[in-house]
Design an enzyme around this catalytic site. Structure first.
Site, PDB file in Angstrom:
ATOM      1  N   ILE A 123      56.091  61.549  63.462  1.00 22.32           N
ATOM      2  CA  ILE A 123      55.500  62.886  63.421  1.00 22.32           C
ATOM      3  C   ILE A 123      55.732  63.460  62.030  1.00 22.32           C
ATOM      4  O   ILE A 123      56.872  63.658  61.613  1.00 22.32           O
ATOM      5  CB  ILE A 123      56.119  63.797  64.495  1.00 22.32           C
ATOM      6  CG1 ILE A 123      55.898  63.200  65.887  1.00 22.32           C
ATOM      7  CG2 ILE A 123      55.531  65.200  64.406  1.00 22.32           C
ATOM      8  CD1 ILE A 123      56.650  63.923  66.981  1.00 22.32           C
ATOM      9  N   ASP A 124      54.659  63.708  61.307  1.00 21.23           N
ATOM     10  CA  ASP A 124      54.745  64.137  59.914  1.00 21.23           C
ATOM     11  C   ASP A 124      54.085  65.499  59.759  1.00 21.23           C
ATOM     12  O   ASP A 124      52.869  65.629  59.903  1.00 21.23           O
ATOM     13  CB  ASP A 124      54.067  63.105  59.014  1.00 21.23           C
ATOM     14  CG  ASP A 124      54.171  63.459  57.534  1.00 21.23           C
ATOM     15  OD1 ASP A 124      54.925  64.392  57.202  1.00 21.23           O
ATOM     16  OD2 ASP A 124      53.494  62.807  56.723  1.00 21.23           O
ATOM     17  N   SER A 125      54.898  66.502  59.444  1.00 18.27           N
ATOM     18  CA  SER A 125      54.356  67.848  59.276  1.00 18.27           C
ATOM     19  C   SER A 125      53.446  67.946  58.051  1.00 18.27           C
ATOM     20  O   SER A 125      52.678  68.896  57.922  1.00 18.27           O
ATOM     21  CB  SER A 125      55.497  68.868  59.158  1.00 18.27           C
ATOM     22  OG  SER A 125      56.321  68.558  58.046  1.00 18.27           O
TER      23      SER A 125
END
Length: 307
Positions: A182-184
């Site tokens: 999960i990459d903001s």
């Protein structure tokens, strides 16, 4: 053997300061250098005690613990017991870690298990010989840096691990199961439907997906010029404007899957309107994950409300 007490005291004070400083860096404490220096100065007093009538106390574990408590209190203060114990225990962890590195390097370089070396080791008393102190001065900065870098790496690995989820993607008869991060910073989305886009690496999946997927990971212009995409996939395809994603062009080819499922240690949920874009290069050099997940997909995780 001649002992230079001033040199021994100064070196011990600098070592104590370095250990307190490393403790503050690892725990991300707010500290003042003068407080770190004051703590190191207090810690070095135990060296001077060894040359006074109180020398029998300098080796006592209780006395050493008392000095450590005062050092940590002076360096970082006392806000609450949990805060103070965390500082104290990390100080001991850093001390043992750095000391273990020094001992390991010393014996790795110069240890000889022969009788002569054993006799020499057994004869060492007090604070050792001048050569050992030169060794400490040379190797301690390296041990300090190595300890800090390893702790930073562990912290990064933990953060990354907390952001990893199991991903299941269905394209007709093809079911892809991978790990995703999960990459903001992943802000890719369909400019028309505002659907979030997941980046999927095919570097380890080439035998599990159709050839069309691999061609979609290449240059989009070549993709259309060849006109070799089956209508089953071309009807699902969307063009996504992309920047700084490792592509030579300005567009990515993305597909609408039949289903996207995400799962972590606490829940499993479905992403109903996501898109999948492909690339051939690995996303992780150590293959910890094969997909970069849009944060909107992770935001749909169900939340258990306390009743």
């Amino acid at each position: 053997m001649t002992l230079y007490l001033d040199v021994i005291w100064l070196l011990n004070m600098l070592v104590d300061c370095a250990l307190l400083w490393l403790t503050g860096i690892i725990l991300k404490r707010r500290y003042a250098l003068w407080r770190i220096g004051s703590g190191g100065l207090i810690g070095s007093i135990i060296i001077l005690m060894a040359f006074t009538p109180l020398s029998h106390l300098s080796g006592s574990p209780l006395v050493k613990l008392s000095f450590s408590v005062v050092m940590v209190w002076v360096a970082f203060g006392f806000k609450r017991m949990k805060f103070f114990l965390a500082n104290l225990l990390m100080f001991y962890f850093v001390t043992f870690l750095t000391g273990g590195i020094l001992i390991g390097v010393h014996y790795f370089i110069s240890f000889d298990p022969g009788a002569e070396a054993s006799t020499l080791i057994a004869s060492v008393r007090g604070f050792g010989d001048p050569i050992s102190w030169v060794f400490v001065m040379l190797v301690l900065p390296l041990a300090w840096y190595f300890s800090k870098s390893r702790v930073d790496h562990l912290e990064y690995a933990k953060i990354q691990y907390d952001q990893l989820v199991d991903v299941s993607i269905e394209f007709g008869e093809y079911n892809i199961r991978i790990k995703g991060l999960i990459d903001s910073g992943n802000g890719l989305q369909d400019p028309i439907g505002k659907k979030p886009v997941m980046i999927l690496s095919l570097s380890r999946l080439k035998d599990e997906v159709p050839d069309e997927f691999i061609r979609m990971a290449g240059d989009v212009n070549e993709l259309f010029s060849e006109d070799s995409i089956d209508s089953v996939w071309s009807d699902r395809m969307r063009l996504i404007p992309a920047q700084s994603i490792g592509k030579t062009g300005q567009l990515l080819a993305a597909l609408k899957p039949d289903r996207i499922m995400l799962k972590d240690s606490g829940a499993e949920w479905e992403v109903s309107n996501g898109l999948i874009a492909f690339r051939e290069e690995p996303l992780s050099p150590d293959h910890q994950f094969e997909a970069i997940i849009h944060p909107q997909m992770a935001a749909r995780k169900p939340v258990d409300h306390a009743s």
